[in-house]
Design a protein around this motif. Structure first.
Motif, PDB file in Angstrom:
ATOM      1  N   VAL A  14      -2.624  -0.331   6.752  1.00 51.21           N
ATOM      2  CA  VAL A  14      -2.795  -1.725   6.331  1.00 51.21           C
ATOM      3  C   VAL A  14      -2.767  -1.828   4.811  1.00 51.21           C
ATOM      4  CG1 VAL A  14      -4.403  -3.679   6.308  1.00 51.21           C
ATOM      5  CG2 VAL A  14      -4.046  -2.404   8.424  1.00 51.21           C
ATOM      6  N   LYS A  15      -3.431  -0.893   4.136  1.00 53.58           N
ATOM      7  CA  LYS A  15      -3.474  -0.872   2.667  1.00 53.58           C
ATOM      8  C   LYS A  15      -2.066  -0.714   2.100  1.00 53.58           C
ATOM      9  CE  LYS A  15      -5.741  -0.340  -1.339  1.00 53.58           C
ATOM     10  NZ  LYS A  15      -6.622  -1.365  -1.939  1.00 53.58           N
ATOM     11  N   ALA A  16      -1.270   0.145   2.745  1.00 49.17           N
ATOM     12  CA  ALA A  16       0.074   0.419   2.240  1.00 49.17           C
ATOM     13  C   ALA A  16       0.980  -0.797   2.345  1.00 49.17           C
ATOM     14  CB  ALA A  16       0.677   1.597   2.998  1.00 49.17           C
ATOM     15  N   HIS A  17       0.811  -1.619   3.404  1.00 48.76           N
ATOM     16  CA  HIS A  17       1.736  -2.731   3.635  1.00 48.76           C
ATOM     17  C   HIS A  17       1.203  -4.065   3.138  1.00 48.76           C
ATOM     18  CE1 HIS A  17       4.720  -0.513   5.983  1.00 48.76           C
ATOM     19  NE2 HIS A  17       3.703   0.128   6.554  1.00 48.76           N
ATOM     20  N   THR A  18      -0.118  -4.174   2.887  1.00 53.57           N
ATOM     21  CA  THR A  18      -0.677  -5.459   2.445  1.00 53.57           C
ATOM     22  C   THR A  18      -1.444  -5.373   1.140  1.00 53.57           C
ATOM     23  OG1 THR A  18      -2.769  -5.159   3.647  1.00 53.57           O
ATOM     24  CG2 THR A  18      -0.932  -6.155   4.864  1.00 53.57           C
ATOM     25  N   GLY A  19      -1.860  -4.177   0.788  1.00 45.12           N
ATOM     26  CA  GLY A  19      -2.693  -4.016  -0.393  1.00 45.12           C
ATOM     27  C   GLY A  19      -4.132  -4.417  -0.160  1.00 45.12           C
TER      28      GLY A  19
END
Length: 524
Positions: A481-486
Protein backbone atom coordinates in the motif's frame (compact mmCIF):
# COMPACT_ATOMS: atom_id res chain seq x y z
CA UNK A 1 -37.42 -36.25 75.77
CA UNK A 2 -35.81 -36.21 72.33
CA UNK A 3 -36.23 -32.97 70.39
CA UNK A 4 -38.41 -33.19 67.31
CA UNK A 5 -38.01 -30.70 64.45
CA UNK A 6 -40.90 -28.26 64.12
CA UNK A 7 -41.72 -29.29 60.56
CA UNK A 8 -42.21 -32.90 61.78
CA UNK A 9 -43.98 -31.98 65.00
CA UNK A 10 -46.43 -29.69 63.22
CA UNK A 11 -46.97 -31.79 60.10
CA UNK A 12 -50.66 -31.49 59.06
CA UNK A 13 -52.93 -34.27 60.37
CA UNK A 14 -56.05 -33.41 58.34
CA UNK A 15 -56.80 -31.77 55.01
CA UNK A 16 -57.95 -28.64 56.83
CA UNK A 17 -54.48 -28.26 58.39
CA UNK A 18 -52.74 -28.07 54.99
CA UNK A 19 -51.78 -24.43 54.41
CA UNK A 20 -52.46 -22.63 51.16
CA UNK A 21 -53.69 -25.60 49.09
CA UNK A 22 -57.46 -25.38 49.50
CA UNK A 23 -57.99 -25.96 45.76
CA UNK A 24 -56.42 -29.41 46.23
CA UNK A 25 -57.68 -30.47 49.65
CA UNK A 26 -61.32 -29.45 49.06
CA UNK A 27 -61.51 -31.50 45.86
CA UNK A 28 -60.07 -34.61 47.52
CA UNK A 29 -62.38 -34.22 50.52
CA UNK A 30 -65.39 -34.08 48.20
CA UNK A 31 -64.26 -37.26 46.41
CA UNK A 32 -63.86 -39.13 49.70
CA UNK A 33 -67.24 -37.92 51.04
CA UNK A 34 -68.99 -39.02 47.85
CA UNK A 35 -67.03 -42.30 47.66
CA UNK A 36 -65.67 -41.50 44.18
CA UNK A 37 -61.99 -41.36 45.08
CA UNK A 38 -59.69 -42.13 42.16
CA UNK A 39 -57.05 -44.84 42.07
CA UNK A 40 -54.03 -42.67 41.10
CA UNK A 41 -53.03 -39.12 41.98
CA UNK A 42 -50.16 -36.96 40.72
CA UNK A 43 -49.10 -34.21 43.13
CA UNK A 44 -46.87 -31.57 41.48
CA UNK A 45 -45.23 -28.55 43.07
CA UNK A 46 -42.08 -27.05 44.55
CA UNK A 47 -40.52 -28.24 47.79
CA UNK A 48 -42.24 -27.70 51.11
CA UNK A 49 -45.72 -27.04 49.73
CA UNK A 50 -47.41 -30.08 51.32
CA UNK A 51 -47.35 -32.82 48.68
CA UNK A 52 -46.14 -35.69 50.87
CA UNK A 53 -48.18 -34.51 53.87
CA UNK A 54 -51.34 -34.45 51.76
CA UNK A 55 -50.52 -37.94 50.43
CA UNK A 56 -50.24 -39.29 53.99
CA UNK A 57 -53.53 -37.65 54.99
CA UNK A 58 -55.14 -39.18 51.90
CA UNK A 59 -53.87 -42.64 52.87
CA UNK A 60 -55.56 -42.24 56.28
CA UNK A 61 -58.77 -40.75 54.88
CA UNK A 62 -59.47 -43.59 52.42
CA UNK A 63 -58.94 -46.15 55.21
CA UNK A 64 -60.48 -44.29 58.17
CA UNK A 65 -63.22 -46.12 60.06
CA UNK A 66 -65.08 -42.88 60.92
CA UNK A 67 -64.15 -40.07 58.49
CA UNK A 68 -65.31 -36.56 59.41
CA UNK A 69 -66.37 -34.44 56.41
CA UNK A 70 -63.77 -36.16 54.23
CA UNK A 71 -61.01 -35.81 56.84
CA UNK A 72 -59.52 -38.75 58.78
CA UNK A 73 -60.72 -38.87 62.38
CA UNK A 74 -57.18 -39.58 63.70
CA UNK A 75 -58.78 -41.46 66.60
CA UNK A 76 -59.62 -44.91 65.23
CA UNK A 77 -57.11 -47.77 65.37
CA UNK A 78 -56.47 -47.54 61.62
CA UNK A 79 -55.62 -43.82 61.68
CA UNK A 80 -53.39 -44.20 64.71
CA UNK A 81 -51.69 -47.28 63.23
CA UNK A 82 -50.92 -45.43 60.00
CA UNK A 83 -49.71 -42.39 61.95
CA UNK A 84 -47.25 -44.33 64.12
CA UNK A 85 -46.15 -46.62 61.29
CA UNK A 86 -47.35 -49.90 62.78
CA UNK A 87 -49.65 -50.64 59.81
CA UNK A 88 -47.60 -51.78 56.83
CA UNK A 89 -50.28 -51.32 54.15
CA UNK A 90 -49.12 -47.74 53.50
CA UNK A 91 -45.86 -47.97 51.54
CA UNK A 92 -43.67 -44.92 50.91
CA UNK A 93 -41.06 -45.25 48.18
CA UNK A 94 -38.28 -42.79 47.36
CA UNK A 95 -37.98 -43.02 43.58
CA UNK A 96 -34.64 -41.20 43.64
CA UNK A 97 -33.00 -44.21 45.31
CA UNK A 98 -35.31 -46.88 43.83
CA UNK A 99 -35.38 -45.77 40.23
CA UNK A 100 -34.70 -49.10 38.48
CA UNK A 101 -37.14 -51.30 36.62
CA UNK A 102 -36.55 -54.15 39.09
CA UNK A 103 -37.89 -52.00 41.94
CA UNK A 104 -41.13 -51.37 40.05
CA UNK A 105 -41.45 -55.06 39.08
CA UNK A 106 -41.26 -56.06 42.75
CA UNK A 107 -43.84 -53.36 43.53
CA UNK A 108 -46.19 -54.90 40.91
CA UNK A 109 -45.86 -58.32 42.53
CA UNK A 110 -46.56 -56.94 46.01
CA UNK A 111 -49.54 -54.92 44.80
CA UNK A 112 -51.37 -58.07 43.75
CA UNK A 113 -51.77 -59.12 47.41
CA UNK A 114 -54.65 -57.62 49.35
CA UNK A 115 -54.09 -55.29 52.30
CA UNK A 116 -53.44 -56.99 55.62
CA UNK A 117 -55.30 -54.55 57.90
CA UNK A 118 -56.73 -51.63 55.93
CA UNK A 119 -59.28 -51.42 53.12
CA UNK A 120 -56.75 -50.07 50.62
CA UNK A 121 -53.06 -50.43 50.05
CA UNK A 122 -51.63 -46.98 49.32
CA UNK A 123 -48.30 -46.54 47.52
CA UNK A 124 -46.76 -43.09 47.92
CA UNK A 125 -43.94 -42.67 45.38
CA UNK A 126 -41.94 -39.53 46.12
CA UNK A 127 -39.80 -37.77 43.45
CA UNK A 128 -41.41 -40.02 40.83
CA UNK A 129 -39.68 -38.09 38.02
CA UNK A 130 -36.42 -39.84 39.00
CA UNK A 131 -37.68 -43.21 37.69
CA UNK A 132 -35.92 -44.56 34.62
CA UNK A 133 -37.81 -44.88 31.34
CA UNK A 134 -38.02 -48.66 31.76
CA UNK A 135 -39.34 -48.23 35.29
CA UNK A 136 -42.02 -45.81 34.03
CA UNK A 137 -43.05 -48.35 31.41
CA UNK A 138 -43.26 -51.07 34.07
CA UNK A 139 -45.46 -48.79 36.19
CA UNK A 140 -47.68 -47.89 33.27
CA UNK A 141 -49.65 -51.15 33.09
CA UNK A 142 -50.20 -51.16 36.85
CA UNK A 143 -51.62 -47.62 36.74
CA UNK A 144 -53.82 -48.46 33.77
CA UNK A 145 -55.48 -51.49 35.37
CA UNK A 146 -54.69 -51.48 39.11
CA UNK A 147 -56.14 -53.98 41.60
CA UNK A 148 -59.28 -52.64 43.27
CA UNK A 149 -57.61 -52.51 46.68
CA UNK A 150 -54.61 -50.38 45.55
CA UNK A 151 -54.23 -46.60 45.27
CA UNK A 152 -51.19 -44.67 44.08
CA UNK A 153 -50.01 -41.17 44.99
CA UNK A 154 -47.12 -39.92 42.86
CA UNK A 155 -45.32 -36.76 44.05
CA UNK A 156 -42.84 -34.74 42.04
CA UNK A 157 -41.11 -31.37 41.95
CA UNK A 158 -40.43 -31.70 38.20
CA UNK A 159 -43.71 -32.59 36.51
CA UNK A 160 -42.23 -32.01 33.04
CA UNK A 161 -40.08 -35.14 33.48
CA UNK A 162 -43.06 -37.41 34.13
CA UNK A 163 -44.15 -39.28 31.00
CA UNK A 164 -47.46 -38.12 29.57
CA UNK A 165 -48.66 -41.72 29.46
CA UNK A 166 -48.27 -41.77 33.26
CA UNK A 167 -49.74 -38.33 34.04
CA UNK A 168 -52.74 -38.97 31.77
CA UNK A 169 -53.73 -41.94 33.96
CA UNK A 170 -53.64 -39.90 37.17
CA UNK A 171 -55.66 -37.11 38.69
CA UNK A 172 -53.18 -34.23 38.60
CA UNK A 173 -53.08 -31.60 41.35
CA UNK A 174 -50.67 -28.64 41.21
CA UNK A 175 -49.51 -27.38 44.61
CA UNK A 176 -48.80 -23.66 44.44
CA UNK A 177 -46.14 -21.77 46.37
CA UNK A 178 -47.50 -20.68 49.74
CA UNK A 179 -47.91 -16.92 50.12
CA UNK A 180 -45.80 -15.05 52.73
CA UNK A 181 -49.00 -14.05 54.56
CA UNK A 182 -50.14 -17.68 54.87
CA UNK A 183 -46.69 -18.73 56.08
CA UNK A 184 -46.62 -15.89 58.61
CA UNK A 185 -50.05 -16.86 59.98
CA UNK A 186 -48.93 -20.47 60.41
CA UNK A 187 -45.67 -19.45 62.11
CA UNK A 188 -47.57 -17.13 64.45
CA UNK A 189 -50.01 -19.93 65.32
CA UNK A 190 -47.17 -22.37 66.06
CA UNK A 191 -45.27 -19.83 68.21
CA UNK A 192 -48.40 -19.15 70.26
CA UNK A 193 -49.02 -22.90 70.68
CA UNK A 194 -45.41 -23.45 71.74
CA UNK A 195 -45.47 -20.51 74.16
CA UNK A 196 -42.75 -18.64 72.27
CA UNK A 197 -42.64 -14.85 72.11
CA UNK A 198 -41.95 -13.69 68.56
CA UNK A 199 -41.83 -10.25 66.98
CA UNK A 200 -44.10 -9.85 63.98
CA UNK A 201 -41.32 -8.38 61.83
CA UNK A 202 -39.05 -11.34 62.64
CA UNK A 203 -41.69 -13.88 61.56
CA UNK A 204 -42.41 -11.93 58.38
CA UNK A 205 -38.68 -11.97 57.58
CA UNK A 206 -38.71 -15.77 57.88
CA UNK A 207 -41.87 -15.99 55.76
CA UNK A 208 -40.27 -13.93 52.97
CA UNK A 209 -37.01 -15.89 53.15
CA UNK A 210 -38.86 -19.22 52.84
CA UNK A 211 -39.78 -18.42 49.21
CA UNK A 212 -43.13 -20.23 49.28
CA UNK A 213 -42.01 -23.28 51.29
CA UNK A 214 -43.58 -23.75 54.72
CA UNK A 215 -41.09 -26.51 55.58
CA UNK A 216 -38.20 -24.12 54.88
CA UNK A 217 -39.85 -21.52 57.11
CA UNK A 218 -40.18 -23.98 60.00
CA UNK A 219 -36.59 -25.14 59.48
CA UNK A 220 -35.48 -21.49 59.82
CA UNK A 221 -37.66 -20.93 62.88
CA UNK A 222 -36.13 -23.91 64.71
CA UNK A 223 -32.62 -22.47 65.26
CA UNK A 224 -34.06 -19.01 65.89
CA UNK A 225 -35.95 -20.26 68.98
CA UNK A 226 -33.08 -22.49 70.15
CA UNK A 227 -31.23 -19.54 71.71
CA UNK A 228 -34.13 -18.54 73.93
CA UNK A 229 -37.86 -18.17 74.30
CA UNK A 230 -38.10 -15.06 72.12
CA UNK A 231 -37.68 -14.69 68.37
CA UNK A 232 -35.87 -11.38 68.03
CA UNK A 233 -35.85 -9.32 64.81
CA UNK A 234 -32.14 -8.46 65.08
CA UNK A 235 -31.13 -12.10 65.54
CA UNK A 236 -33.34 -13.31 62.67
CA UNK A 237 -31.99 -10.58 60.40
CA UNK A 238 -28.41 -11.60 61.13
CA UNK A 239 -29.18 -15.33 60.91
CA UNK A 240 -30.87 -15.03 57.52
CA UNK A 241 -28.34 -12.58 56.16
CA UNK A 242 -31.03 -9.92 55.81
CA UNK A 243 -28.54 -7.40 57.21
CA UNK A 244 -26.84 -7.64 53.81
CA UNK A 245 -29.92 -5.98 52.29
CA UNK A 246 -28.65 -2.67 53.63
CA UNK A 247 -25.39 -3.18 51.72
CA UNK A 248 -27.34 -4.14 48.58
CA UNK A 249 -29.43 -0.96 48.77
CA UNK A 250 -26.30 1.11 49.35
CA UNK A 251 -24.69 -0.52 46.31
CA UNK A 252 -27.78 0.33 44.23
CA UNK A 253 -27.36 4.00 45.19
CA UNK A 254 -23.66 3.99 44.28
CA UNK A 255 -24.31 2.39 40.88
CA UNK A 256 -27.16 4.82 40.18
CA UNK A 257 -24.82 7.71 40.96
CA UNK A 258 -21.93 6.19 38.93
CA UNK A 259 -19.80 6.23 42.10
CA UNK A 260 -17.14 3.59 41.37
CA UNK A 261 -15.19 4.39 44.54
CA UNK A 262 -18.32 3.86 46.64
CA UNK A 263 -18.96 0.52 44.91
CA UNK A 264 -15.45 -0.72 45.69
CA UNK A 265 -15.74 0.44 49.31
CA UNK A 266 -19.08 -1.38 49.67
CA UNK A 267 -17.65 -4.64 48.29
CA UNK A 268 -14.64 -4.29 50.62
CA UNK A 269 -17.01 -3.97 53.57
CA UNK A 270 -19.02 -7.06 52.56
CA UNK A 271 -15.86 -9.16 52.07
CA UNK A 272 -14.35 -7.96 55.38
CA UNK A 273 -17.37 -9.46 57.17
CA UNK A 274 -16.57 -12.85 55.61
CA UNK A 275 -19.64 -12.93 53.36
CA UNK A 276 -19.82 -14.93 50.15
CA UNK A 277 -20.09 -12.53 47.22
CA UNK A 278 -22.06 -14.81 44.88
CA UNK A 279 -25.34 -14.85 46.89
CA UNK A 280 -24.78 -11.17 47.68
CA UNK A 281 -24.63 -10.30 43.96
CA UNK A 282 -27.68 -12.50 43.31
CA UNK A 283 -29.55 -10.43 45.92
CA UNK A 284 -28.36 -7.31 44.09
CA UNK A 285 -29.75 -8.73 40.82
CA UNK A 286 -33.07 -9.35 42.59
CA UNK A 287 -33.07 -5.72 43.77
CA UNK A 288 -32.33 -4.56 40.21
CA UNK A 289 -35.23 -6.71 38.99
CA UNK A 290 -37.57 -5.12 41.54
CA UNK A 291 -36.45 -1.63 40.47
CA UNK A 292 -37.05 -2.59 36.83
CA UNK A 293 -40.64 -3.65 37.61
CA UNK A 294 -41.14 -0.45 39.61
CA UNK A 295 -39.84 1.66 36.71
CA UNK A 296 -42.23 0.11 34.17
CA UNK A 297 -45.35 -0.46 36.29
CA UNK A 298 -44.97 1.80 39.33
CA UNK A 299 -45.17 -1.02 41.88
CA UNK A 300 -43.73 -4.45 42.52
CA UNK A 301 -44.31 -7.50 44.72
CA UNK A 302 -40.95 -7.67 46.45
CA UNK A 303 -39.17 -9.87 48.98
CA UNK A 304 -37.84 -6.72 50.65
CA UNK A 305 -39.73 -5.38 53.67
CA UNK A 306 -41.60 -2.05 53.67
CA UNK A 307 -38.66 0.15 54.74
CA UNK A 308 -36.30 -1.51 52.24
CA UNK A 309 -38.94 -1.27 49.50
CA UNK A 310 -39.23 2.48 50.08
CA UNK A 311 -35.46 2.81 49.59
CA UNK A 312 -35.70 0.69 46.43
CA UNK A 313 -38.32 3.06 45.01
CA UNK A 314 -36.07 6.01 45.80
CA UNK A 315 -33.06 4.35 44.13
CA UNK A 316 -35.10 3.38 41.06
CA UNK A 317 -35.55 7.07 40.17
CA UNK A 318 -31.82 7.27 39.35
CA UNK A 319 -32.03 4.52 36.72
CA UNK A 320 -33.43 4.33 33.22
CA UNK A 321 -35.12 1.13 32.09
CA UNK A 322 -32.25 0.50 29.66
CA UNK A 323 -29.66 0.87 32.41
CA UNK A 324 -31.47 -1.63 34.64
CA UNK A 325 -31.71 -4.13 31.79
CA UNK A 326 -28.01 -3.65 31.06
CA UNK A 327 -27.10 -4.00 34.77
CA UNK A 328 -29.12 -7.24 35.18
CA UNK A 329 -27.52 -8.72 32.05
CA UNK A 330 -23.98 -7.74 33.08
CA UNK A 331 -24.31 -9.00 36.67
CA UNK A 332 -25.95 -12.27 35.57
CA UNK A 333 -23.05 -12.90 33.19
CA UNK A 334 -20.62 -12.12 36.03
CA UNK A 335 -22.31 -14.71 38.29
CA UNK A 336 -21.99 -17.34 35.54
CA UNK A 337 -18.32 -16.48 34.92
CA UNK A 338 -17.42 -16.37 38.62
CA UNK A 339 -18.33 -20.04 39.07
CA UNK A 340 -15.17 -20.98 37.17
CA UNK A 341 -12.86 -18.45 38.86
CA UNK A 342 -10.62 -19.08 41.86
CA UNK A 343 -11.10 -15.44 42.86
CA UNK A 344 -14.66 -14.45 41.88
CA UNK A 345 -14.31 -11.08 43.60
CA UNK A 346 -12.29 -9.80 40.64
CA UNK A 347 -15.12 -10.65 38.23
CA UNK A 348 -17.78 -8.98 40.38
CA UNK A 349 -15.74 -5.84 40.99
CA UNK A 350 -14.98 -5.50 37.27
CA UNK A 351 -18.67 -5.85 36.38
CA UNK A 352 -19.76 -3.31 39.00
CA UNK A 353 -17.09 -0.77 38.03
CA UNK A 354 -18.10 -1.14 34.38
CA UNK A 355 -21.65 -0.18 35.36
CA UNK A 356 -20.28 3.02 36.92
CA UNK A 357 -17.81 3.90 34.12
CA UNK A 358 -20.10 3.48 31.17
CA UNK A 359 -17.67 4.75 28.54
CA UNK A 360 -15.49 1.67 29.11
CA UNK A 361 -18.10 -0.54 27.44
CA UNK A 362 -18.94 -0.08 23.76
CA UNK A 363 -21.59 -2.82 23.64
CA UNK A 364 -25.05 -2.15 22.21
CA UNK A 365 -26.67 -2.46 25.64
CA UNK A 366 -24.24 0.01 27.24
CA UNK A 367 -24.68 2.56 24.47
CA UNK A 368 -28.49 2.20 24.65
CA UNK A 369 -28.31 2.79 28.40
CA UNK A 370 -26.28 5.97 28.00
CA UNK A 371 -28.45 7.35 25.20
CA UNK A 372 -31.55 6.67 27.33
CA UNK A 373 -30.02 8.69 30.18
CA UNK A 374 -29.39 11.60 27.83
CA UNK A 375 -32.98 11.44 26.55
CA UNK A 376 -34.27 11.31 30.12
CA UNK A 377 -32.37 14.48 30.98
CA UNK A 378 -33.76 16.28 27.93
CA UNK A 379 -37.34 15.12 28.64
CA UNK A 380 -37.09 16.34 32.23
CA UNK A 381 -36.90 19.92 30.90
CA UNK A 382 -33.24 20.91 31.09
CA UNK A 383 -30.86 22.68 28.75
CA UNK A 384 -27.17 22.06 28.40
CA UNK A 385 -24.40 24.59 28.23
CA UNK A 386 -21.80 23.70 25.61
CA UNK A 387 -18.33 22.97 26.87
CA UNK A 388 -15.87 25.57 25.60
CA UNK A 389 -12.79 24.10 24.01
CA UNK A 390 -9.62 26.03 23.09
CA UNK A 391 -9.60 27.52 19.62
CA UNK A 392 -7.55 25.56 17.08
CA UNK A 393 -5.73 28.79 16.23
CA UNK A 394 -4.73 29.51 19.82
CA UNK A 395 -1.00 29.75 20.29
CA UNK A 396 0.62 27.27 22.66
CA UNK A 397 2.17 28.49 25.88
CA UNK A 398 5.78 29.73 25.66
CA UNK A 399 6.96 26.70 27.59
CA UNK A 400 5.34 24.42 25.01
CA UNK A 401 7.05 26.29 22.12
CA UNK A 402 10.47 25.43 23.51
CA UNK A 403 9.73 21.75 23.65
CA UNK A 404 10.86 19.90 20.59
CA UNK A 405 8.38 17.38 19.20
CA UNK A 406 8.19 15.66 15.83
CA UNK A 407 5.90 17.42 13.39
CA UNK A 408 2.76 15.30 12.83
CA UNK A 409 2.30 13.86 9.40
CA UNK A 410 -0.58 15.34 7.42
CA UNK A 411 -3.57 13.00 7.25
CA UNK A 412 -6.05 12.72 4.42
CA UNK A 413 -9.78 13.01 5.14
CA UNK A 414 -11.32 9.58 5.87
CA UNK A 415 -13.12 9.24 2.52
CA UNK A 416 -10.03 10.29 0.56
CA UNK A 417 -7.78 7.92 2.56
CA UNK A 418 -9.97 4.90 1.81
CA UNK A 419 -10.69 5.97 -1.77
CA UNK A 420 -7.00 6.25 -2.61
CA UNK A 421 -6.27 2.75 -1.24
CA UNK A 422 -9.26 1.24 -3.08
CA UNK A 423 -8.07 2.75 -6.36
CA UNK A 424 -4.63 1.24 -5.92
CA UNK A 425 -5.85 -2.10 -4.54
CA UNK A 426 -5.54 -4.07 -7.84
CA UNK A 427 -1.83 -3.10 -8.00
CA UNK A 428 -1.43 -4.03 -4.33
CA UNK A 429 -2.99 -7.46 -4.97
CA UNK A 430 -0.70 -7.94 -7.96
CA UNK A 431 2.31 -7.36 -5.71
CA UNK A 432 0.97 -9.86 -3.18
CA UNK A 433 0.24 -12.57 -5.75
CA UNK A 434 3.66 -14.10 -5.13
CA UNK A 435 2.20 -15.51 -1.88
CA UNK A 436 -0.62 -17.80 -3.00
CA UNK A 437 -1.96 -18.19 0.59
CA UNK A 438 -2.09 -14.43 1.20
CA UNK A 439 -3.53 -13.68 -2.24
CA UNK A 440 -6.31 -16.29 -1.81
CA UNK A 441 -7.26 -15.01 1.66
CA UNK A 442 -7.61 -11.43 0.36
CA UNK A 443 -9.86 -12.28 -2.59
CA UNK A 444 -13.11 -11.75 -0.61
CA UNK A 445 -11.91 -8.95 1.67
CA UNK A 446 -13.80 -5.67 2.08
CA UNK A 447 -11.77 -2.49 2.58
CA UNK A 448 -12.94 -0.16 5.33
CA UNK A 449 -11.46 2.55 7.49
CA UNK A 450 -11.14 2.41 11.27
CA UNK A 451 -9.60 5.37 13.10
CA UNK A 452 -7.29 6.25 10.22
CA UNK A 453 -6.27 2.64 9.65
CA UNK A 454 -7.14 0.22 6.88
CA UNK A 455 -9.61 -2.40 8.17
CA UNK A 456 -9.53 -5.64 6.20
CA UNK A 457 -13.03 -7.02 6.87
CA UNK A 458 -13.86 -10.68 6.26
CA UNK A 459 -17.26 -12.45 6.15
CA UNK A 460 -18.30 -14.23 9.36
CA UNK A 461 -18.57 -17.57 7.56
CA UNK A 462 -14.97 -18.82 7.40
CA UNK A 463 -13.56 -15.37 8.12
CA UNK A 464 -11.65 -16.45 11.20
CA UNK A 465 -9.48 -18.79 9.14
CA UNK A 466 -8.80 -16.04 6.57
CA UNK A 467 -7.82 -13.66 9.40
CA UNK A 468 -5.22 -16.15 10.59
CA UNK A 469 -3.87 -16.55 7.06
CA UNK A 470 -3.51 -12.75 6.61
CA UNK A 471 -1.97 -12.13 10.05
CA UNK A 472 1.51 -13.22 8.96
CA UNK A 473 1.36 -11.04 5.83
CA UNK A 474 0.25 -7.72 7.38
CA UNK A 475 3.74 -6.20 6.89
CA UNK A 476 3.69 -7.15 3.21
CA UNK A 477 0.25 -5.54 2.78
CA UNK A 478 1.37 -2.32 4.48
CA UNK A 479 4.50 -2.20 2.32
CA UNK A 480 2.52 -2.71 -0.92
CA UNK A 481 0.00 0.00 0.00
CA UNK A 482 2.86 2.38 0.88
CA UNK A 483 4.55 1.70 -2.45
CA UNK A 484 1.44 2.46 -4.55
CA UNK A 485 -0.22 5.23 -2.48
CA UNK A 486 2.42 6.68 -0.22
CA UNK A 487 0.07 6.14 2.73
CA UNK A 488 0.70 4.34 6.00
CA UNK A 489 -2.15 1.79 6.03
CA UNK A 490 -1.43 0.23 9.48
CA UNK A 491 -3.79 -2.57 8.38
CA UNK A 492 -5.90 -4.50 10.90
CA UNK A 493 -8.19 -7.50 10.35
CA UNK A 494 -11.83 -7.68 11.42
CA UNK A 495 -14.82 -10.01 11.06
CA UNK A 496 -17.96 -8.45 9.60
CA UNK A 497 -19.84 -8.87 12.90
CA UNK A 498 -16.94 -7.43 14.90
CA UNK A 499 -16.57 -4.27 12.84
CA UNK A 500 -17.77 -1.48 15.09
CA UNK A 501 -18.65 1.78 13.47
CA UNK A 502 -18.45 3.49 16.85
CA UNK A 503 -14.72 2.83 17.25
CA UNK A 504 -13.75 5.79 15.11
CA UNK A 505 -15.38 8.21 17.61
CA UNK A 506 -13.97 6.50 20.73
CA UNK A 507 -10.21 6.59 19.97
CA UNK A 508 -9.30 9.81 21.81
CA UNK A 509 -12.31 10.39 24.08
CA UNK A 510 -16.01 9.59 24.29
CA UNK A 511 -18.18 12.47 22.95
CA UNK A 512 -21.37 10.78 24.13
CA UNK A 513 -20.04 10.73 27.66
CA UNK A 514 -19.19 14.45 27.29
CA UNK A 515 -22.77 15.21 26.26
CA UNK A 516 -24.30 13.25 29.16
CA UNK A 517 -22.02 15.01 31.66
CA UNK A 518 -22.50 18.54 30.25
CA UNK A 519 -23.36 21.22 32.85
CA UNK A 520 -27.13 21.40 33.27
CA UNK A 521 -29.22 24.52 33.86
CA UNK A 522 -32.92 24.40 34.54
CA UNK A 523 -35.25 25.92 31.99
CA UNK A 524 -37.06 28.90 33.42
Amino acid sequence: MEHQALYRKWRPKTFDDVVGQQHVTQTIKNEIKNNVCGHAFLFCGSRGTGKTSTARILSKAVNCESPVDGNPCNKCATCQGIENGSIMDIIEIDAASNSGVDNIRSLREEASYTAAVTKHKVYIIDEVHALSKDAFNALLKLLEEPPAHVKFVLATTEANKVLETISSRCQRFDFKRITPDDIYNRLDYICNAEGIMAEEKALRMIALHADGSLRDALSCLDPCIAAGKEVDTAFVSDFLGRAENDAVLELCRHIGGCDAAGVVSCIDDVCSRGKNLSPFIETLIRAMRDMLIISVSGKCKSDFDEDEYALLEESASAYSTEKLLYAIKSLSEAVSTARFMTNPRVVFEAALIKLCTKSSDGSYEALSSRIAELERKIESGVTVSPVKKPSPSAKPAPQAEKESSPEPKPQLPPSEFLSKIQSAWPEVMNDLSASLVLFTALENVQLREENGKLALTFPDDGGRAMQDMVADGIDSINAAVKAHTGLDANAVTRLESDFDSFKSIKEEHDPLEDIINLPITNIE
